[in-house]
Design a protein around this motif. Sequence first.
Motif, PDB file in Angstrom:
ATOM      1  N   ASP A   1       0.817  -1.221   0.000  1.00 31.88           N
ATOM      2  CA  ASP A   1       0.000   0.000   0.000  1.00 31.88           C
ATOM      3  C   ASP A   1       0.848   1.266   0.000  1.00 31.88           C
ATOM      4  N   PHE A   2       2.062   1.172   0.521  1.00 30.28           N
ATOM      5  CA  PHE A   2       2.919   2.361   0.580  1.00 30.28           C
ATOM      6  C   PHE A   2       3.237   2.884  -0.810  1.00 30.28           C
ATOM      7  N   GLY A   3       3.568   2.022  -1.726  1.00 36.46           N
ATOM      8  CA  GLY A   3       3.764   2.421  -3.115  1.00 36.46           C
ATOM      9  C   GLY A   3       5.130   3.010  -3.405  1.00 36.46           C
ATOM     10  N   ASP A   4       5.130   3.972  -4.342  1.00 41.74           N
ATOM     11  CA  ASP A   4       6.360   4.528  -4.895  1.00 41.74           C
ATOM     12  C   ASP A   4       6.734   5.825  -4.181  1.00 41.74           C
ATOM     13  N   ILE A   5       8.036   6.084  -4.094  1.00 42.63           N
ATOM     14  CA  ILE A   5       8.493   7.293  -3.403  1.00 42.63           C
ATOM     15  C   ILE A   5       9.331   8.186  -4.320  1.00 42.63           C
ATOM     16  N   ASP A   6       9.094   8.128  -5.618  1.00 39.08           N
ATOM     17  CA  ASP A   6       9.904   8.909  -6.557  1.00 39.08           C
ATOM     18  C   ASP A   6       9.835  10.405  -6.286  1.00 39.08           C
ATOM     19  N   GLU A   7       8.659  10.912  -5.932  1.00 37.58           N
ATOM     20  CA  GLU A   7       8.528  12.349  -5.655  1.00 37.58           C
ATOM     21  C   GLU A   7       9.340  12.751  -4.426  1.00 37.58           C
ATOM     22  N   ILE A   8       9.274  11.923  -3.408  1.00 40.81           N
ATOM     23  CA  ILE A   8      10.026  12.215  -2.184  1.00 40.81           C
ATOM     24  C   ILE A   8      11.522  12.180  -2.473  1.00 40.81           C
ATOM     25  N   LYS A   9      11.960  11.183  -3.232  1.00 44.48           N
ATOM     26  CA  LYS A   9      13.384  11.074  -3.559  1.00 44.48           C
ATOM     27  C   LYS A   9      13.858  12.259  -4.401  1.00 44.48           C
ATOM     28  N   ALA A  10      13.047  12.696  -5.350  1.00 42.68           N
ATOM     29  CA  ALA A  10      13.424  13.840  -6.184  1.00 42.68           C
ATOM     30  C   ALA A  10      13.561  15.099  -5.338  1.00 42.68           C
TER      31      ALA A  10
END
Length: 139
Positions: free
Chosen positions: A56-65
């Motif tokens: 459910d947590f999913g992707d963190i690409d925005e946070i990493k960017a």
Amino acid sequence: MKKIQHHVDRLFRDLPETEEVIQVKEEIILDLQEKAQDLIIQGKTEEDAINKTIVDFGDIDEIKAELQQTPVQSSHTKKKHTRLNLWFSVWGSGLFIALMWFMNIEYTPNNIWFVYPTFVILWWPLSMYYYWRRQGGGK
């Protein structure tokens, strides 16, 4: 719950270990652990709860960017502030020394005493200069 920590560590492995990255990782781990605990309370097994939480947590690409951009900006801003602090200390010390000199000449011209506070006041810009150099100033 170690599985959650390992998962978050894997997600952030390509980012440098800055204070901000560590803080974000800790917040995410705590949030995921709380969600897993809630699922366990609702009747799921620990393994199922952890797996569902991770999925459910999913992707963190925005946070990493966002985290990749922040250190460059904060580093540049920090250098700018240390330079500003250096100039503020130089001008502030100069004005204060000028005030001491004026008071000495105006009120006690026969006694030269303004030199003594001058030595104390000069430590401020001197310490700011060394701090500025340590932060990479003057390159």
